[in-house]
Design an enzyme around this catalytic site. Structure first.
Site, PDB file in Angstrom:
ATOM      1  N   CYS A   1     -10.522  -3.128  -5.386  1.00  0.00           N
ATOM      2  CA  CYS A   1      -9.343  -4.053  -5.897  1.00  0.00           C
ATOM      3  C   CYS A   1     -10.325  -5.305  -6.347  1.00  0.00           C
ATOM      4  O   CYS A   1      -9.658  -5.899  -7.181  1.00  0.00           O
ATOM      5  CB  CYS A   1      -8.536  -4.371  -4.512  1.00  0.00           C
TER       6      CYS A   1
ATOM      7  N   ASN B   1       0.813  -1.210  -0.011  1.00  0.00           N
ATOM      8  CA  ASN B   1      -0.110   0.069   0.114  1.00  0.00           C
ATOM      9  C   ASN B   1       0.906   1.299   0.084  1.00  0.00           C
ATOM     10  O   ASN B   1       1.821   1.305   0.642  1.00  0.00           O
ATOM     11  CB  ASN B   1      -0.836   0.210   1.294  1.00  0.00           C
ATOM     12  N   ILE B   2       0.609   2.327  -0.659  1.00  0.00           N
ATOM     13  CA  ILE B   2       1.191   3.503  -0.794  1.00  0.00           C
ATOM     14  C   ILE B   2       0.076   4.615  -0.579  1.00  0.00           C
ATOM     15  O   ILE B   2      -0.772   4.975  -1.500  1.00  0.00           O
ATOM     16  CB  ILE B   2       1.999   3.813  -2.183  1.00  0.00           C
ATOM     17  N   GLU B   3       0.497   5.403   0.731  1.00  0.00           N
ATOM     18  CA  GLU B   3      -0.556   6.080   1.012  1.00  0.00           C
ATOM     19  C   GLU B   3      -0.291   7.552   0.295  1.00  0.00           C
ATOM     20  O   GLU B   3       0.910   7.797  -0.105  1.00  0.00           O
ATOM     21  CB  GLU B   3      -0.785   6.484   2.593  1.00  0.00           C
TER      22      GLU B   3
ATOM     23  N   CYS C   1      -4.098   0.859  -2.862  1.00  0.00           N
ATOM     24  CA  CYS C   1      -3.962  -0.637  -2.235  1.00  0.00           C
ATOM     25  C   CYS C   1      -2.884  -1.274  -2.824  1.00  0.00           C
ATOM     26  O   CYS C   1      -2.400  -1.517  -3.757  1.00  0.00           O
ATOM     27  CB  CYS C   1      -5.280  -1.637  -2.384  1.00  0.00           C
TER      28      CYS C   1
ATOM     29  N   CYS D   1     -10.746  -4.743  -0.726  1.00  0.00           N
ATOM     30  CA  CYS D   1     -11.687  -3.804  -0.900  1.00  0.00           C
ATOM     31  C   CYS D   1     -12.508  -3.825  -2.065  1.00  0.00           C
ATOM     32  O   CYS D   1     -11.956  -4.530  -3.065  1.00  0.00           O
ATOM     33  CB  CYS D   1     -11.014  -2.343  -0.646  1.00  0.00           C
TER      34      CYS D   1
ATOM     35  N   GLU E   1      -2.822  -4.459  -3.415  1.00  0.00           N
ATOM     36  CA  GLU E   1      -3.144  -5.496  -4.536  1.00  0.00           C
ATOM     37  C   GLU E   1      -3.281  -4.914  -5.852  1.00  0.00           C
ATOM     38  O   GLU E   1      -2.823  -5.306  -6.708  1.00  0.00           O
ATOM     39  CB  GLU E   1      -4.839  -5.953  -4.129  1.00  0.00           C
TER      40      GLU E   1
HETATM   41 ZN    ZN Z   1      -7.869  -2.396  -2.341  1.00  0.00          ZN
END
Ligand code: ZN
Length: 130
Positions: free
Chosen positions: A89, A44-46, A55, A86, A57
């Site tokens: 995804c 994940n990269i916020e 996300c 989610c 995935e």
């Molecule tokens: Zn996701």
């Protein structure tokens, strides 16, 4: 499939450190296997502007697709608490899912294997345009 799951688990353990999650503090990593047999990882990269967060995935899926892969046969997702994929995804996965795609949701307590068709039935797809 057990060997594939172990391999993806190892890749996720190596990749978890790359998670950029200063806001949620929730590290997520994913590794997938394509129908051609190659593996790809993602984390994940916020972003401070939260809507640009992506996300683990989808990072792994887009890395695979951008390298010419067409179909995903197995995806492993790890977070300490074992969050399932989610909605966005699942939708992206549905476009590139092998007919028998398996989704492994893993946590520090173990993992669970799902049939993708079971966790995302009747998806909106290219078939919807016909
Ligand atoms: Zn996701």
């Amino acid at each position: 499939m057990k060997e594939d799951i172990e391999k993806l688990k190892d890749l996720c353990q190596e990749n978890l450190k790359n998670s950029y999650s200063p806001y949620s503090k929730i590290k997520v990593t994913s590794a997938l296997k394509t129908s051609s047999g190659k593996t790809y990882t993602g984390c994940n990269i916020e972003n401070a502007s939260f809507s640009e967060t992506i996300c683990a995935e989808r990072v792994a899926i887009f890395k695979a697709l951008s390298e010419g892969e067409k179909e995903i046969s197995l995806i492993y997702i790890y977070s300490e608490k074992g969050f399932p994929p989610c909605g966005p995804c699942r939708q992206v996965l549905s476009e590139f899912a092998a007919k028998d795609l398996k989704v492994v949701v893993a946590s520090s307590q173990g993992h669970q294997v799902y049939d993708f068709a079971e966790i995302y039935p009747n998806s909106f797809s290219k078939e919807s345009f016909r």
